[in-house]
Motif scaffolding. Sequence first.
Motif, mmCIF file in Angstrom:
data_model
loop_
_atom_site.group_PDB
_atom_site.id
_atom_site.type_symbol
_atom_site.label_atom_id
_atom_site.label_comp_id
_atom_site.label_asym_id
_atom_site.label_seq_id
_atom_site.Cartn_x
_atom_site.Cartn_y
_atom_site.Cartn_z
ATOM 1 N N GLN A 130 0.814 -1.206 0.000
ATOM 2 C CA GLN A 130 0.000 0.000 0.000
ATOM 3 C C GLN A 130 0.852 1.263 0.000
ATOM 4 O OE1 GLN A 130 -3.148 -0.282 -0.464
ATOM 5 N NE2 GLN A 130 -3.666 1.880 -0.366
ATOM 6 N N ASP A 131 2.053 1.207 0.561
ATOM 7 C CA ASP A 131 2.911 2.391 0.619
ATOM 8 C C ASP A 131 3.339 2.864 -0.761
ATOM 9 O OD1 ASP A 131 2.703 2.366 3.349
ATOM 10 O OD2 ASP A 131 4.558 1.199 3.632
ATOM 11 N N SER A 132 3.517 1.938 -1.721
ATOM 12 C CA SER A 132 3.952 2.346 -3.051
ATOM 13 C C SER A 132 2.854 3.117 -3.774
ATOM 14 C CB SER A 132 4.369 1.132 -3.871
ATOM 15 O OG SER A 132 3.238 0.318 -4.142
ATOM 16 N N LEU A 133 1.589 2.864 -3.439
ATOM 17 C CA LEU A 133 0.509 3.619 -4.065
ATOM 18 C C LEU A 133 0.497 5.056 -3.578
ATOM 19 C CD1 LEU A 133 -2.337 0.964 -3.922
ATOM 20 C CD2 LEU A 133 -0.924 1.584 -5.875
ATOM 21 N N ASP A 134 0.876 5.275 -2.316
ATOM 22 C CA ASP A 134 0.944 6.629 -1.794
ATOM 23 C C ASP A 134 2.106 7.400 -2.411
ATOM 24 O OD1 ASP A 134 -1.249 6.159 -0.209
ATOM 25 O OD2 ASP A 134 -0.039 5.577 1.537
ATOM 26 N N ASP A 135 3.171 6.704 -2.813
ATOM 27 C CA ASP A 135 4.317 7.361 -3.428
ATOM 28 C C ASP A 135 3.967 7.931 -4.792
ATOM 29 O OD1 ASP A 135 5.824 6.745 -1.237
ATOM 30 O OD2 ASP A 135 6.767 4.975 -2.143
ATOM 31 N N GLU A 136 2.959 7.364 -5.472
ATOM 32 C CA GLU A 136 2.586 7.851 -6.792
ATOM 33 C C GLU A 136 1.956 9.237 -6.718
ATOM 34 O OE1 GLU A 136 0.059 4.991 -8.584
ATOM 35 O OE2 GLU A 136 1.624 3.474 -8.727
ATOM 36 N N ASN A 137 1.393 9.603 -5.599
ATOM 37 C CA ASN A 137 0.740 10.901 -5.462
ATOM 38 C C ASN A 137 1.705 12.004 -5.051
ATOM 39 O OD1 ASN A 137 -1.782 9.966 -6.189
ATOM 40 N ND2 ASN A 137 -2.275 9.338 -4.109
ATOM 41 N N GLN A 138 2.977 11.734 -5.065
ATOM 42 C CA GLN A 138 3.963 12.741 -4.736
ATOM 43 C C GLN A 138 4.553 13.310 -6.017
ATOM 44 O OE1 GLN A 138 6.831 10.953 -2.190
ATOM 45 N NE2 GLN A 138 5.430 10.792 -0.458
ATOM 46 N N GLY A 139 5.126 14.482 -5.915
ATOM 47 C CA GLY A 139 5.805 15.091 -7.051
ATOM 48 C C GLY A 139 4.832 15.754 -8.010
ATOM 49 N N PHE A 140 5.277 15.904 -9.257
ATOM 50 C CA PHE A 140 4.498 16.625 -10.262
ATOM 51 C C PHE A 140 3.206 15.905 -10.604
ATOM 52 C CE2 PHE A 140 3.468 17.572 -14.713
ATOM 53 C CZ PHE A 140 3.227 18.920 -14.586
ATOM 54 N N GLY A 141 3.248 14.578 -10.702
ATOM 55 C CA GLY A 141 2.039 13.824 -11.031
ATOM 56 C C GLY A 141 0.962 13.976 -9.983
ATOM 57 N N GLY A 142 1.350 13.950 -8.728
ATOM 58 C CA GLY A 142 0.389 14.136 -7.656
ATOM 59 C C GLY A 142 -0.188 15.536 -7.646
ATOM 60 N N TRP A 143 0.655 16.547 -7.896
ATOM 61 C CA TRP A 143 0.179 17.919 -7.944
ATOM 62 C C TRP A 143 -0.779 18.115 -9.109
ATOM 63 C CZ3 TRP A 143 0.954 21.613 -11.791
ATOM 64 C CH2 TRP A 143 0.487 22.891 -11.480
ATOM 65 N N LEU A 144 -0.474 17.481 -10.259
ATOM 66 C CA LEU A 144 -1.318 17.630 -11.440
ATOM 67 C C LEU A 144 -2.678 16.993 -11.226
ATOM 68 C CD1 LEU A 144 -1.251 18.828 -14.227
ATOM 69 C CD2 LEU A 144 -0.381 16.677 -15.094
ATOM 70 N N ARG A 145 -2.742 15.936 -10.441
ATOM 71 C CA ARG A 145 -4.024 15.293 -10.145
ATOM 72 C C ARG A 145 -4.855 16.083 -9.137
ATOM 73 N NH1 ARG A 145 -0.643 10.738 -9.444
ATOM 74 N NH2 ARG A 145 -0.391 9.663 -11.413
ATOM 75 N N SER A 146 -4.253 17.002 -8.439
ATOM 76 C CA SER A 146 -4.976 17.776 -7.432
ATOM 77 C C SER A 146 -5.858 18.822 -8.108
ATOM 78 C CB SER A 146 -3.994 18.458 -6.483
ATOM 79 O OG SER A 146 -3.295 19.483 -7.156
ATOM 80 N N ALA A 147 -6.734 19.439 -7.335
ATOM 81 C CA ALA A 147 -7.642 20.461 -7.874
ATOM 82 C C ALA A 147 -6.860 21.674 -8.365
ATOM 83 C CB ALA A 147 -8.647 20.871 -6.815
ATOM 84 N N ASP A 148 -5.816 22.055 -7.640
ATOM 85 C CA ASP A 148 -4.984 23.189 -8.046
ATOM 86 C C ASP A 148 -4.267 22.905 -9.363
ATOM 87 O OD1 ASP A 148 -3.828 25.735 -7.711
ATOM 88 O OD2 ASP A 148 -2.011 24.821 -6.860
ATOM 89 N N GLY A 149 -3.781 21.692 -9.512
ATOM 90 C CA GLY A 149 -3.087 21.318 -10.745
ATOM 91 C C GLY A 149 -4.008 21.312 -11.945
#
Length: 92
Positions: A31-50
Amino acid sequence: MKKTKTFPNKKSSKPQSNISTTKVDEKIPNQDSLDDENQGFGGWLRSADGLENMKLFVIANSIVILTTLVYPQLQAIFDIISETIYGTDTEY
C-alpha cells in the motif's frame, strides 16, 4: 553413388526438470507504493490546483497558437488599410 540427406534431430517437447516453476523474486505491491505515486508533479497535477492551472495553460496556449497562425493575414490586412489611408510608401 547415392547421397543421403541428413536431417537434424527433433527436439523433444518435454519440460526441462532443472527449471523451477515457483518464482521467488515475484513481488507483491504494498500500500505504501501507491501513496508514493501521489507525490511530485504527477500528484500535484491530479490535485484540484493542478487541474485548474492546466486549464489556464491550455487556454493560454490556444491563444498563442491562434495568434501565431493568424499573424501573417493580419499583417497583410494592416498593410492594405495603411496603403488606403496614407497612400503607397514608394513612388514609381
